[in-house]
Design a protein around this motif. Structure first.
Motif, PDB file in Angstrom:
ATOM      1  N   VAL A 175      -6.415  -0.663  -2.512  1.00 34.42           N
ATOM      2  CA  VAL A 175      -5.794   0.286  -1.849  1.00 34.42           C
ATOM      3  C   VAL A 175      -6.787   1.514  -1.814  1.00 34.42           C
ATOM      4  N   PHE A 176      -7.356   2.107  -3.081  1.00 32.45           N
ATOM      5  CA  PHE A 176      -8.173   3.365  -3.317  1.00 32.45           C
ATOM      6  C   PHE A 176      -9.628   2.963  -3.296  1.00 32.45           C
ATOM      7  N   TYR A 186      -4.492  -1.401  -7.202  1.00 27.26           N
ATOM      8  CA  TYR A 186      -4.951  -0.032  -7.272  1.00 27.26           C
ATOM      9  C   TYR A 186      -6.520  -0.108  -6.433  1.00 27.26           C
ATOM     10  N   GLU A 231       1.096   6.448  -6.991  1.00 28.26           N
ATOM     11  CA  GLU A 231      -0.018   7.254  -7.507  1.00 28.26           C
ATOM     12  C   GLU A 231       0.217   8.841  -7.160  1.00 28.26           C
ATOM     13  N   GLY A 232       0.936   9.214  -6.238  1.00 28.46           N
ATOM     14  CA  GLY A 232       1.312  10.564  -5.975  1.00 28.46           C
ATOM     15  C   GLY A 232       2.232  11.090  -7.158  1.00 28.46           C
ATOM     16  N   ARG A 257       0.665   4.080  -2.925  1.00 26.98           N
ATOM     17  CA  ARG A 257       0.303   5.418  -2.710  1.00 26.98           C
ATOM     18  C   ARG A 257       1.438   6.407  -3.254  1.00 26.98           C
ATOM     19  N   GLU A 297       0.794  -1.044   0.099  1.00 29.21           N
ATOM     20  CA  GLU A 297       0.034  -0.062   0.022  1.00 29.21           C
ATOM     21  C   GLU A 297       0.952   1.304   0.000  1.00 29.21           C
TER      22      GLU A 297
END
Length: 365
Positions: free
Chosen positions: A173-174, A170, A51-52, A48, A44
């Motif tokens: 996590v989201f 993805y 993704e950022g 993250r 995770e």
């Protein structure tokens, strides 16, 4: 990077998706990321982080989350805004995958029966499925992509699929609902950055001038590479924080295929650490090669050829460049000592695709 500009840059570079190379697309399928020994918490955290960084690549002209607002210019339509949003969503997913690969994960596609049942599953079910798989000793499914720094970069479009190319990882996590992307505006080039122009009269340079020399070469008309170099250092009181320059492979109208052309770029630079920042549409923010330039040196970064798409390996023999330089400068030339593994913020400068690149044979920093 603007959608239309990306289309023009990439229209001729659309090979089939290879299993193991860096590309501009996410792997097909409802896949998850695997790294032997990893935990869900590490999985995770890496998702993250990636993704950022990936969100920093979205269209620069889009106000944060406002794809419904009119845009300036000729293509000011709601339809194009919708297409741009979909492109950006898929671009984010492609860049997340590249980032995860470079961080040591591989892409695994679950067995067909599992994949079909997972597509409509709730987030908790996805997390449960991954709990025994992300860190398993061997991948449970088909490993379809992993990072191999020796392969040439392949340029493919992120795509316009009506559904974002979201991975199982993805969604775990989201969440399982399609995201309402409030994509942030990508970072602009910092105002304090200085863009360096090539020296027009190398013969007039003094014997102690600090220089960086790049040679580009090609024999294929219409196939050009554009390389960006950046100095990344502590802020100096007498110069901007960062300096950037670009070197492009030669091209001209009515150039006959097979006829060799070269270009020699000479830049007067501040001493410090210089990185190969990226190419036309990519940033090597996830791992860039670099070298040191000391005061008074004339450092040769290498010969970069446009012969093979995606092959940016520098050839370090100084003789071809020296032969095209004034004798006094040629005698000072030394080959750069490349080192791999320098990372920097993926949003500054902005680019379309996140990459890593390694010079073959170079040591790690």
């Amino acid at each position: 990077m603007h959608l239309i500009g990306r289309l023009l840059s990439l229209a001729l570079l659309l090979p089939a998706l290879p299993a193991m190379a860096q590309t501009g697309t996410a792997s097909p399928g409802f896949n998850y990321f695997h790294r032997a020994g990893a935990t869900l918490e590490v999985h995770e955290a890496d998702i993250r982080f990636c993704e950022g960084e990936a969100r920093k690549t979205v269209a620069q002209y889009v106000e944060a989350g406002h794809y419904d607002k009119p845009r300036p210019g000729l293509f000011n339509t709601a339809l194009l805004n919708a297409v741009q949003l979909q492109f950006d969503r898929n671009q984010v997913q492609a860049n997340i995958e590249t980032c995860m690969l470079i961080r040591g994960w591989s892409v695994v596609r679950p067995p067909a029966a599992d994949e079909q049942s997972l597509l409509g599953a709730h987030q908790a079910s996805l997390v449960s499925y991954l709990s025994a798989r992300v860190g398993a000793a061997t991948p449970q499914g088909a490993e379809i992509r992993r990072y191999d720094p020796t392969l040439a970069i392949v340029y493919t479009m992120p795509g316009y699929a009506s559904k974002p190319q979201e991975s199982l990882s993805y969604r775990a996590v989201f969440g399982t609902e399609p995201p309402v992307f409030a994509l942030p505006k990508a970072a602009e080039w910092p105002e304090e950055w200085q863009f360096l122009n090539r020296v027009k009269a190398p013969a007039a340079l003094g014997p102690a001038t600090t220089l960086l020399i790049v040679r580009t070469h090609g024999t294929r008309p219409g196939q050009q590479i554009n390389l960006r170099f950046m100095r990344i250092e502590e802020r100096a009181s007498d110069s901007p924080a960062l300096q950037v320059f670009q070197a492009s492979s030669p091209t001209k109208m009515f150039w006959k295929a097979g006829t060799p052309m070269q270009d020699i770029y000479v830049f007067e630079v501040p001493p410090g650490r210089w990185l190969l920042l990226g190419d036309t549409i990519s940033t090597f923010c996830l791992g860039a090669p670099g070298f040191e330039v000391k005061a008074g040196e004339a450092v040769f970064a290498g010969t970069f050829s446009s012969e093979v798409v995606g092959d940016l390996q520098p050839k370090m023999a100084v003789e071809p460049a020296a032969a095209a330089l004034p004798p006094a400068l040629a005698g000072r030339l030394r080959a750069a000592e490349w080192r791999n593994g320098y990372a920097f913020d993926c949003g500054s400068p902005p680019a379309t695709l996140l990459r890593a690149f390694e010079v073959t044979g170079a040591t790690s920093k």
